[in-house]
Design a protein around this motif. Structure first.
Motif, PDB file in Angstrom:
ATOM      1  N   VAL A 215     -27.688  35.583 -38.507  1.00 53.91           N
ATOM      2  CA  VAL A 215     -28.749  35.428 -37.518  1.00 53.91           C
ATOM      3  C   VAL A 215     -30.092  35.424 -38.242  1.00 53.91           C
ATOM      4  O   VAL A 215     -30.395  36.333 -39.001  1.00 53.91           O
ATOM      5  CB  VAL A 215     -28.699  36.587 -36.492  1.00 53.91           C
ATOM      6  CG1 VAL A 215     -29.901  36.555 -35.574  1.00 53.91           C
ATOM      7  CG2 VAL A 215     -27.402  36.543 -35.714  1.00 53.91           C
ATOM      8  N   CYS A 217     -33.681  36.154 -38.103  1.00 54.77           N
ATOM      9  CA  CYS A 217     -34.420  37.028 -37.181  1.00 54.77           C
ATOM     10  C   CYS A 217     -35.682  36.380 -36.637  1.00 54.77           C
ATOM     11  O   CYS A 217     -36.060  36.614 -35.500  1.00 54.77           O
ATOM     12  CB  CYS A 217     -34.777  38.343 -37.871  1.00 54.77           C
ATOM     13  SG  CYS A 217     -33.340  39.259 -38.442  1.00 54.77           S
ATOM     14  N   THR A 220     -34.782  34.309 -33.528  1.00 54.03           N
ATOM     15  CA  THR A 220     -33.934  34.880 -32.479  1.00 54.03           C
ATOM     16  C   THR A 220     -34.787  35.661 -31.480  1.00 54.03           C
ATOM     17  O   THR A 220     -35.380  36.676 -31.824  1.00 54.03           O
ATOM     18  CB  THR A 220     -32.875  35.809 -33.107  1.00 54.03           C
ATOM     19  OG1 THR A 220     -32.207  35.062 -34.130  1.00 54.03           O
ATOM     20  CG2 THR A 220     -31.862  36.271 -32.092  1.00 54.03           C
ATOM     21  N   TYR A 359     -39.607  37.759 -31.385  1.00 52.15           N
ATOM     22  CA  TYR A 359     -38.452  37.304 -32.158  1.00 52.15           C
ATOM     23  C   TYR A 359     -38.117  38.325 -33.234  1.00 52.15           C
ATOM     24  O   TYR A 359     -39.023  38.856 -33.898  1.00 52.15           O
ATOM     25  CB  TYR A 359     -38.752  35.942 -32.799  1.00 52.15           C
ATOM     26  CG  TYR A 359     -39.002  34.872 -31.754  1.00 52.15           C
ATOM     27  CD1 TYR A 359     -37.973  34.028 -31.348  1.00 52.15           C
ATOM     28  CD2 TYR A 359     -40.245  34.759 -31.139  1.00 52.15           C
ATOM     29  CE1 TYR A 359     -38.186  33.069 -30.370  1.00 52.15           C
ATOM     30  CE2 TYR A 359     -40.475  33.810 -30.156  1.00 52.15           C
ATOM     31  CZ  TYR A 359     -39.440  32.966 -29.776  1.00 52.15           C
ATOM     32  OH  TYR A 359     -39.653  32.035 -28.794  1.00 52.15           O
ATOM     33  N   CYS A 361     -34.527  40.984 -34.913  1.00 46.87           N
ATOM     34  CA  CYS A 361     -33.123  41.384 -34.877  1.00 46.87           C
ATOM     35  C   CYS A 361     -33.022  42.826 -34.398  1.00 46.87           C
ATOM     36  O   CYS A 361     -33.848  43.660 -34.764  1.00 46.87           O
ATOM     37  CB  CYS A 361     -32.506  41.286 -36.275  1.00 46.87           C
ATOM     38  SG  CYS A 361     -32.175  39.588 -36.770  1.00 46.87           S
TER      39      CYS A 361
END
Ligand SMILES: *[C@@H]1O[C@H](CO)[C@@H](O)[C@H](O)[C@H]1NC(C)=O
Ligand SMILES: *[C@@H]1O[C@H](CO)[C@@H](O)[C@H](O)[C@H]1NC(C)=O
Ligand SMILES: *[C@@H]1O[C@H](CO)[C@@H](O)[C@H](O)[C@H]1NC(C)=O
Ligand SMILES: *[C@@H]1O[C@H](CO)[C@@H](O)[C@H](O)[C@H]1NC(C)=O
Ligand SMILES: *[C@@H]1O[C@H](CO)[C@@H](O)[C@H](O)[C@H]1NC(C)=O
Ligand SMILES: *[C@@H]1O[C@H](CO)[C@@H](O)[C@H](O)[C@H]1NC(C)=O
Ligand SMILES: *[C@@H]1O[C@H](CO)[C@@H](O)[C@H](O)[C@H]1NC(C)=O
Length: 363
Positions: A215, A217, A220, A359, A361
């Motif tokens: 992912v 970060c 996301t 955005y 994690c």
């Protein structure tokens, strides 16, 4: 003999051809797609073509019997229909297999039963491995083998529509393997072989997250825009403009935007748990109501807030906003659960209005 004579006499009016067939045949009746033959060596043949069915009916709507070598065929069929399912591939001693932890498996569950279309399977006893489950279409045990040295013994029951059932014992041996031998963690993540279900954990380098570090970060969204991720109750505000609600601050690009009263106002997002935040996105309401600049503060407990400064500096970092979507990287990622957006400058004589997404994690 009587049967054959009977059929020949009918054939005169119903069957177009009743001819002597190949040399071995005593009698052969051919009707389009139907063939009845009695052969010299004793073979009796009834055959249908074009996927036609063959019916043996002793008496129409009657109680006659079809005898097979002295046995009532219907009685035999009833007995078979009343029998429980019979397991295939699994003997009475059960099924056993050895599997490596972390591997994906599918063990078919198969039984013979006149109602086999509708047989279902249930776990009735024993120790079933986590990570596996009983699924259908077709019925099977499927999943990821737990990464540990263990032996699981359990019983699965096959039940037909009449609830007649048969049990089979399964013995599954699982082996702990070093998951890190394979490249499990992406983007140079550090792999640690463990005895947990998955069998490994990844320690991700800055900028990457998720169980396997795949992912990114900074791309996301943490879900401010999505009420199923961050519920309304996790949005709050200080000094909101009349009628403006904190939940209007979700980035939706439509509808109302949250508006502050002045440069002392702030909008707060509670992410629900600690997260590493890389990037923030804001969008103004229109060419009159938007934020030109803002600052950020953040907290782990919701009480003590730190302000985001310029990199390696004690001066407060100024973020730029605009009428349309504006992405701003943080000087360096912050770890926080609560984030406040403080509008600082906006069109004079008006109010600071914006929507926001962040955005990063989750930690
Ligand atoms: C009887 O004869 C037919 C040919 O007419 C042959 O196809 C069949 O296999 C024979 N059956 C037996 C039991 O020998
Ligand atoms: C046989 O029985 C079925 C219903 O069980 C009925 O529909 C059918 O008409 C009957 N046939 C004759 C020839 O009596
Ligand atoms: C690896 O995992 C084990 C057990 O889960 C833990 O005790 C150990 O500290 C971890 N090592 C690293 C380098 O993360
Ligand atoms: C996101 O992070 C990756 C890796 O650190 C980097 O290559 C990329 O440029 C970043 N993207 C943005 C929009 O910051
Ligand atoms: C919002 O989050 C839920 C739960 O994670 C997800 O199922 C849904 O697709 C998300 N909606 C949008 C529009 O991204
Ligand atoms: C601009 O946005 C504000 C805040 O949402 C709203 O009150 C105002 O009516 C909008 N003005 C125009 C011209 O759309
Ligand atoms: C900030 O400080 C760190 C050490 O604390 C240093 O490694 C880094 O190069 C500095 N960055 C800048 C832009 O000065």
């Amino acid at each position: 003999m009587a049967l054959i004579i009977g059929i020949t006499s009918i054939s005169l009016c119903l069957i177009t051809s009743a001819i002597a067939g190949s040399p071995g045949d005593v009698l052969q009746l051919d009707y389009p797609n139907v063939k009845i033959a009695a052969q010299k060596n004793g073979t009796f043949l009834g055959q249908s073509g074009q996927n036609g069915d063959i019916y043996i009916q002793p008496k129409r709507n009657g109680s006659g019997t079809v005898m097979f070598d002295g046995y009532d065929l219907q009685e035999i069929i009833d007995i078979i229909n009343n029998m429980p399912p019979i397991w295939r591939l699994h003997g009475h001693v059960g099924y056993s297999g050895t599997f490596e932890g972390g591997s994906g498996i599918a063990i078919p569950l198969e039984v013979l039963d006149p109602e086999s279309q509708d047989v279902r399977f249930e776990l009735v006893a024993g120790d079933f491995p986590t990570g596996l489950s009983i699924v259908k279409n077709p019925w099977r045990i499927q999943g990821i083998v737990p990464d540990e040295d263990a032996i699981f013994t359990f019983t699965i029951r096959a039940l037909d529509t009449s609830d007649k059932y048969a049990d089979a014992v399964f013995k599954i041996e699982t082996l702990e393997v070093d998951q890190c031998v394979r490249e499990m963690c992406h983007n140079n993540g550090q792999c640690n072989n463990t005895n947990t279900l998955r069998g490994f954990t990844c320690t991700c380098p800055t900028g990457y997250g998720g169980p396997t570090c795949d992912v990114s970060c900074n791309r996301t969204a943490l879900g401010v825009a999505n009420a199923s991720v961050i519920p309304d109750a996790q949005l709050s505000a200080y000094l909101s403009r009349y009628l403006s609600k904190a939940l209007d601050g979700r980035l939706s690009r439509t509808g109302n935007h949250w508006c502050g009263e002045n440069a002392n106002s702030w909008l707060q997002v509670d992410l629900g748990s600690q997260a590493q935040i890389f990037l923030i996105e804001t969008a103004g309401a229109n060419s009159t109501f938007y934020v030109k600049t803002y600052t950020l503060s953040y907290s782990t407990d919701g009480t003590t807030f730190d302000i985001v400064n310029d990199l390696n500096s004690t001066s407060v970092h100024t973020f730029q906003g605009s009428i349309s979507a504006e992405y701003q990287s943080l000087p360096e990622p912050i770890e926080a659960r609560f984030v406040r957006i403080h509008p600082k400058t906006y069109k004079s004589g008006y109010y600071p209005c914006f929507q926001v997404e962040m955005y990063g994690c989750c930690l």
